[in-house]
Design a protein around this motif. Structure first.
Motif, PDB file in Angstrom:
ATOM      1  N   CYS A 185       0.848  -1.198   0.000  1.00  0.00           N
ATOM      2  CA  CYS A 185       0.000   0.000   0.000  1.00  0.00           C
ATOM      3  C   CYS A 185       0.875   1.235   0.000  1.00  0.00           C
ATOM      4  O   CYS A 185       1.784   1.377   0.806  1.00  0.00           O
ATOM      5  CB  CYS A 185      -0.922  -0.016   1.218  1.00  0.00           C
ATOM      6  SG  CYS A 185      -1.912   1.505   1.374  1.00  0.00           S
ATOM      7  N   MET A 186       0.604   2.166  -0.927  1.00  0.00           N
ATOM      8  CA  MET A 186       1.379   3.397  -1.046  1.00  0.00           C
ATOM      9  C   MET A 186       0.592   4.611  -0.583  1.00  0.00           C
ATOM     10  O   MET A 186       1.179   5.625  -0.213  1.00  0.00           O
ATOM     11  CB  MET A 186       1.808   3.607  -2.504  1.00  0.00           C
ATOM     12  CG  MET A 186       2.722   2.497  -3.025  1.00  0.00           C
ATOM     13  SD  MET A 186       4.241   2.350  -2.051  1.00  0.00           S
ATOM     14  CE  MET A 186       4.947   3.952  -2.352  1.00  0.00           C
ATOM     15  N   ALA A 187      -0.776   4.524  -0.610  1.00  0.00           N
ATOM     16  CA  ALA A 187      -1.583   5.669  -0.185  1.00  0.00           C
ATOM     17  C   ALA A 187      -3.011   5.212   0.030  1.00  0.00           C
ATOM     18  O   ALA A 187      -3.409   4.137  -0.427  1.00  0.00           O
ATOM     19  CB  ALA A 187      -1.537   6.785  -1.219  1.00  0.00           C
ATOM     20  N   TYR A 188      -3.784   6.042   0.744  1.00  0.00           N
ATOM     21  CA  TYR A 188      -5.197   5.707   0.956  1.00  0.00           C
ATOM     22  C   TYR A 188      -5.987   6.995   1.101  1.00  0.00           C
ATOM     23  O   TYR A 188      -5.435   8.062   1.386  1.00  0.00           O
ATOM     24  CB  TYR A 188      -5.366   4.820   2.183  1.00  0.00           C
ATOM     25  CG  TYR A 188      -5.093   5.532   3.508  1.00  0.00           C
ATOM     26  CD1 TYR A 188      -6.152   6.133   4.210  1.00  0.00           C
ATOM     27  CD2 TYR A 188      -3.808   5.582   4.038  1.00  0.00           C
ATOM     28  CE1 TYR A 188      -5.895   6.778   5.406  1.00  0.00           C
ATOM     29  CE2 TYR A 188      -3.558   6.208   5.232  1.00  0.00           C
ATOM     30  CZ  TYR A 188      -4.605   6.815   5.932  1.00  0.00           C
ATOM     31  OH  TYR A 188      -4.373   7.451   7.102  1.00  0.00           O
ATOM     32  N   SER A 189      -7.355   6.832   0.941  1.00  0.00           N
ATOM     33  CA  SER A 189      -8.257   7.974   1.081  1.00  0.00           C
ATOM     34  C   SER A 189      -9.690   7.464   1.121  1.00  0.00           C
ATOM     35  O   SER A 189      -9.956   6.291   0.851  1.00  0.00           O
ATOM     36  CB  SER A 189      -8.094   8.950  -0.089  1.00  0.00           C
ATOM     37  OG  SER A 189      -8.968  10.046   0.062  1.00  0.00           O
ATOM     38  N   ASN A 190     -10.636   8.347   1.532  1.00  0.00           N
ATOM     39  CA  ASN A 190     -12.052   7.999   1.442  1.00  0.00           C
ATOM     40  C   ASN A 190     -12.479   8.029  -0.008  1.00  0.00           C
ATOM     41  O   ASN A 190     -12.024   8.857  -0.805  1.00  0.00           O
ATOM     42  CB  ASN A 190     -12.900   8.971   2.244  1.00  0.00           C
ATOM     43  CG  ASN A 190     -12.784   8.725   3.747  1.00  0.00           C
ATOM     44  OD1 ASN A 190     -12.591   9.644   4.504  1.00  0.00           O
ATOM     45  ND2 ASN A 190     -12.926   7.474   4.179  1.00  0.00           N
ATOM     46  N   THR A 191     -13.385   7.133  -0.299  1.00  0.00           N
ATOM     47  CA  THR A 191     -13.955   7.190  -1.643  1.00  0.00           C
ATOM     48  C   THR A 191     -15.007   8.272  -1.742  1.00  0.00           C
ATOM     49  O   THR A 191     -15.298   8.782  -2.839  1.00  0.00           O
ATOM     50  CB  THR A 191     -14.576   5.827  -2.003  1.00  0.00           C
ATOM     51  OG1 THR A 191     -15.520   5.483  -0.979  1.00  0.00           O
ATOM     52  CG2 THR A 191     -13.508   4.754  -2.093  1.00  0.00           C
ATOM     53  N   ASP A 192     -15.635   8.645  -0.620  1.00  0.00           N
ATOM     54  CA  ASP A 192     -16.646   9.703  -0.603  1.00  0.00           C
ATOM     55  C   ASP A 192     -16.326  10.602   0.610  1.00  0.00           C
ATOM     56  O   ASP A 192     -16.396  10.159   1.752  1.00  0.00           O
ATOM     57  CB  ASP A 192     -18.037   9.090  -0.481  1.00  0.00           C
ATOM     58  CG  ASP A 192     -19.136  10.150  -0.662  1.00  0.00           C
ATOM     59  OD1 ASP A 192     -18.756  11.356  -0.757  1.00  0.00           O
ATOM     60  OD2 ASP A 192     -20.300   9.781  -0.691  1.00  0.00           O
ATOM     61  N   ILE A 193     -15.995  11.881   0.355  1.00  0.00           N
ATOM     62  CA  ILE A 193     -15.584  12.784   1.441  1.00  0.00           C
ATOM     63  C   ILE A 193     -16.745  13.578   2.004  1.00  0.00           C
ATOM     64  O   ILE A 193     -16.575  14.365   2.932  1.00  0.00           O
ATOM     65  CB  ILE A 193     -14.502  13.756   0.954  1.00  0.00           C
ATOM     66  CG1 ILE A 193     -15.046  14.665  -0.145  1.00  0.00           C
ATOM     67  CG2 ILE A 193     -13.242  13.013   0.503  1.00  0.00           C
ATOM     68  CD1 ILE A 193     -14.115  15.780  -0.541  1.00  0.00           C
ATOM     69  N   ARG A 194     -17.910  13.389   1.472  1.00  0.00           N
ATOM     70  CA  ARG A 194     -19.054  14.155   1.969  1.00  0.00           C
ATOM     71  C   ARG A 194     -19.523  13.601   3.309  1.00  0.00           C
ATOM     72  O   ARG A 194     -19.439  12.404   3.556  1.00  0.00           O
ATOM     73  CB  ARG A 194     -20.195  14.082   0.946  1.00  0.00           C
ATOM     74  CG  ARG A 194     -19.869  14.851  -0.347  1.00  0.00           C
ATOM     75  CD  ARG A 194     -20.915  14.592  -1.412  1.00  0.00           C
ATOM     76  NE  ARG A 194     -20.889  13.182  -1.837  1.00  0.00           N
ATOM     77  CZ  ARG A 194     -21.661  12.688  -2.793  1.00  0.00           C
ATOM     78  NH1 ARG A 194     -22.513  13.470  -3.433  1.00  0.00           N
ATOM     79  NH2 ARG A 194     -21.583  11.422  -3.110  1.00  0.00           N
ATOM     80  N   ASP A 195     -20.033  14.508   4.140  1.00  0.00           N
ATOM     81  CA  ASP A 195     -20.588  14.137   5.448  1.00  0.00           C
ATOM     82  C   ASP A 195     -19.578  13.349   6.300  1.00  0.00           C
ATOM     83  O   ASP A 195     -19.877  12.270   6.841  1.00  0.00           O
ATOM     84  CB  ASP A 195     -21.870  13.306   5.269  1.00  0.00           C
ATOM     85  CG  ASP A 195     -22.958  14.089   4.562  1.00  0.00           C
ATOM     86  OD1 ASP A 195     -22.972  15.346   4.758  1.00  0.00           O
ATOM     87  OD2 ASP A 195     -23.722  13.471   3.838  1.00  0.00           O
TER      88      ASP A 195
END
Length: 469
Positions: free
Chosen positions: A16-26
């Motif tokens: 794994c090199m990076a991660y994030s939310n797929t949906d940043i709303r709410d």
């Protein structure tokens, strides 16, 4: 999956090199994970969120590397504070190092300067002599440790102080075996200290005579330089002849014995020792008396030694005690064995009269002792010169002969004075004595200009004062 679970999922996978939310709303939901090489996600449109991904994108990096890229407002603020703190720390370290370097350079320069000044100061005082230890060791003179001397003198107690002179202080000491000693301690403020020290050691170390004080050893440790002598329980001659109470203990037979002993000691120095030695500071305070009142010449700090047939020298720096110095020495700096003969003449006169040479003895003529004695002797008033305590014990003919000899020793020109071998012969025989001429330093009212010139000599004169030891 929320963002925290997504982070754990990424950390548990080494690829794994990076991660994030797929949906940043709410508050954000879902988990997107990147593997392999990363690309600029701003170039990829995902559900219209490309403008916001850069604010919630987390990159995995080794802990050993510094992160310069801020990926969130909160992380950006923390990283900026870390950078500022690190920059401040670097500045502080750099300033501290600079101060330490400057201080070190200044300290080294200061030490070098002080060392140079110290060496120059010691050199000017005559205190740098790398050969002194070797010279003394060559004389095979016993060495005493500083600890031994400190114990013997009770830490140089003032109660053990015997005297003081140009060399320094003299203390009485008692060694562990009970032997009494006199410790002559070089003063660090003495201008002639080391010169006197060396002269005294070299002059007297190998001299053996019953009328010379005996040098027992020396001590050199650090800045301390000391000479150890035999202790003289009756102190110095001046403490007797110039004291109204103690002078009564010295009758004429004892004084005549002292006169003869001093003469024999000078004869040994001038003619019988391995080197011809001129004392240059013969006076009553430098004549010590042992338990049997036998005289011993001391204080050879001003002495000069000659080899071969040399009998005189010249100096631009006159040392000694005014009142005992020969005219040619006090005025012109010329000294010889006859200079000591003149001093002996003064000393002989003082022993007979019980008075010091320096002083006024006539209200009309302002005569010193030499002038007063000469005037009285020429007028046939010899008995007026004699110390009052001697009138009952003296042999008048013997005393008058000593007075006559003193005037022969006090002649103005040194070639008119006898040498010490002839003085000793005159003291112990009945040979006829030649008529003396007017003595040197005849101070009277008729010659104030000559007296003034003599007293204002530009030559340097060192006056040594010693208490009895």
């Amino acid at each position: 999956m929320n963002l925290s679970e997504c982070r754990v999922q990424c950390l548990n996978n080494c690829s794994c090199m990076a991660y994030s939310n797929t949906d940043i709303r709410d508050g954000g939901s879902g988990c997107a994970i990147w593997y392999g090489d990363l690309i600029d996600i701003r170039q990829v449109a995902v559900g219209g969120q490309d403008a916001n991904w850069q604010d919630v994108f987390y990159i995995r990096m080794p802990a050993s590397k510094k992160v310069n890229q801020e990926v969130s407002p909160k992380t950006k603020k923390v990283n900026q504070e870390d950078v500022i703190d690190k920059q401040k720390m670097k500045v502080r370290v750099a300033v501290a190092i600079a101060i330490a370097v400057v201080f070190g350079v200044l300290l080294i320069a200061y030490c070098i300067c002080k060392r140079k000044n110290f060496r120059e100061k010691m050199k000017n005082k005559g205190m740098i002599d790398q050969n002194i230890d070797g010279q003394i060791e060559d004389l095979e003179l016993p060495f005493y440790s500083l600890a031994t001397i400190v114990i013997a003198t009770n830490k140089f107690s003032s109660n053990n102080k015997l005297g003081e002179g140009g060399f320094g202080l003299v203390y009485k000491g008692i060694l562990a075996d009970g032997q009494e000693i006199a410790v002559k301690r070089l003063s660090q403020n003495s201008r002639q200290g080391l010169t006197e020290f060396k002269n005294e050691v070299i002059s007297i170390a190998k001299l053996q005579h019953r009328n010379l004080v005996r040098l027992l050893g020396y001590c050199i440790e650090g800045e301390e330089k000391m000479l150890i002598y035999e202790y003289m329980p009756n102190g110095s001659l001046d403490s007797f002849i110039f004291d109204q109470m103690r002078s009564n203990t010295l009758g004429w037979p004892m004084r005549f014995n002292i006169i003869c002993g001093i003469a024999r000691g000078l004869l040994y120095l001038h003619e019988d020792s391995r080197l011809r030695i001129i004392h240059r500071d013969l006076k009553a305070s430098n004549i010590l008396l042992d338990s049997k009142m036998n005289p011993k010449i001391s204080d050879f700090g001003m002495a000069r030694s000659f080899g071969g047939d040399q009998t005189e020298g010249n100096t631009n720096r006159v040392v000694g005690t005014y009142g005992y110095m020969a005219p040619e020495y006090a005025i012109d700096g010329v000294f010889s064995v006859k200079s000591d003969v003149f001093s002996f003449g003064i000393l002989l006169l003082e022993i007979i009269c019980g008075k010091k040479n320096r002083g006024s003895f006539h209200p009309e003529y302002s005569l010193n002792l030499v002038g007063h004695a000469w005037k009285s002797w020429k007028e046939g008033r010899t008995l007026e010169l004699i110390d009052t305590c001697l009138k009952d014990s003296c042999i008048l003919s013997e005393l008058e002969r000593c007075l006559h000899i003193s005037f022969l020793c006090l002649q103005q020109h040194h070639e008119d004075r006898p040498n010490m071998s002839f003085v000793v012969m005159m003291l112990h025989s009945e040979i006829s004595l030649q008529e003396p001429k007017e003595p040197g330093f005849y101070v009277g009212k008729k010659s104030p200009s000559s007296s003034k010139n003599q007293s204002s000599s530009t030559n340097e004169i060192t006056i040594t004062l010693l208490d009895g030891r």
